[in-house]
Motif scaffolding. Sequence first.
Motif, PDB file in Angstrom:
ATOM      1  N   ASP A  22       1.360  -1.186   0.230  1.00 35.97           N
ATOM      2  CA  ASP A  22      -0.402   0.368   0.336  1.00 35.97           C
ATOM      3  C   ASP A  22       0.620   1.248   0.058  1.00 35.97           C
ATOM      4  N   TYR A  23       1.777   1.331   0.417  1.00 38.05           N
ATOM      5  CA  TYR A  23       2.651   2.643   0.643  1.00 38.05           C
ATOM      6  C   TYR A  23       4.565   1.719   1.330  1.00 38.05           C
ATOM      7  N   PRO A  24       4.518   1.525  -0.053  1.00 36.91           N
ATOM      8  CA  PRO A  24       6.848   1.760   0.231  1.00 36.91           C
ATOM      9  C   PRO A  24       7.348   2.569   0.060  1.00 36.91           C
ATOM     10  N   ARG A  25       7.678   2.528   0.654  1.00 37.90           N
ATOM     11  CA  ARG A  25       9.290   3.645   0.594  1.00 37.90           C
ATOM     12  C   ARG A  25      10.382   3.692   1.570  1.00 37.90           C
ATOM     13  N   PHE A  26      11.161   4.945   1.694  1.00 37.08           N
ATOM     14  CA  PHE A  26      12.307   4.459   1.993  1.00 37.08           C
ATOM     15  C   PHE A  26      12.779   5.193   2.961  1.00 37.08           C
ATOM     16  N   HIS A  27      13.038   5.428   5.119  1.00 35.88           N
ATOM     17  CA  HIS A  27      12.606   5.642   5.588  1.00 35.88           C
ATOM     18  C   HIS A  27      14.273   5.608   6.062  1.00 35.88           C
ATOM     19  N   VAL A  28      15.296   6.516   6.649  1.00 32.00           N
ATOM     20  CA  VAL A  28      16.045   7.140   7.205  1.00 32.00           C
ATOM     21  C   VAL A  28      16.094   7.371   9.256  1.00 32.00           C
ATOM     22  N   HIS A  29      16.631   6.453   9.416  1.00 33.08           N
ATOM     23  CA  HIS A  29      17.225   6.059  11.131  1.00 33.08           C
ATOM     24  C   HIS A  29      18.523   6.114  11.793  1.00 33.08           C
ATOM     25  N   ALA A  30      18.670   7.535  12.074  1.00 30.98           N
ATOM     26  CA  ALA A  30      19.332   8.105  12.926  1.00 30.98           C
ATOM     27  C   ALA A  30      20.081   6.952  14.105  1.00 30.98           C
ATOM     28  N   TYR A  31      20.777   6.839  14.009  1.00 29.72           N
ATOM     29  CA  TYR A  31      22.320   6.300  15.031  1.00 29.72           C
ATOM     30  C   TYR A  31      22.474   7.612  15.864  1.00 29.72           C
TER      31      TYR A  31
END
Length: 145
Positions: A22-31
């Motif tokens: 339904d909503y393919p996407r990219f995420h960025v998670h800060a370290y």
Amino acid sequence: EAPNGVAINNKGDMFLAVTDFDYPRFHVHAYDAEVGEWDLDPLPLENENDYSINNNTQGYPDLNDGVTYSPALDVFFAAGPAGVHIFNGSTFELLGFLRVDDLSANNVLGGGYLWLMANTRIMRIPLSESAAALAAGEEQGGPNF
């Protein structure tokens, strides 16, 4: 909804392909180096549409898959329908899109090429000479994809 491709940049930030019909996407998670873990909430992205995959008209499923990071180039290569999204590894800005008109799965850099596993074939896409030299560990001028 499930995480799929994942790559870590030079700062430890995680670039994640989220496979969701339904909503393919990219995420960025800060370290956070002080506590030694990633923030569970994705970073707010300047232009959310740059990081989502939808409205594909090529007949391929609107999904994303493998992600590769080049420390030398400071670039993420993120596979998706019909090609590869290219993102700056520090700012996460969308630098470009490499259209291959096939369902793109996993990718890797090697020998001066971006190797792409697509629906029914393996492709090798030459990098520019400056990008290939940087990816090989040589220091020359900035990359020109």
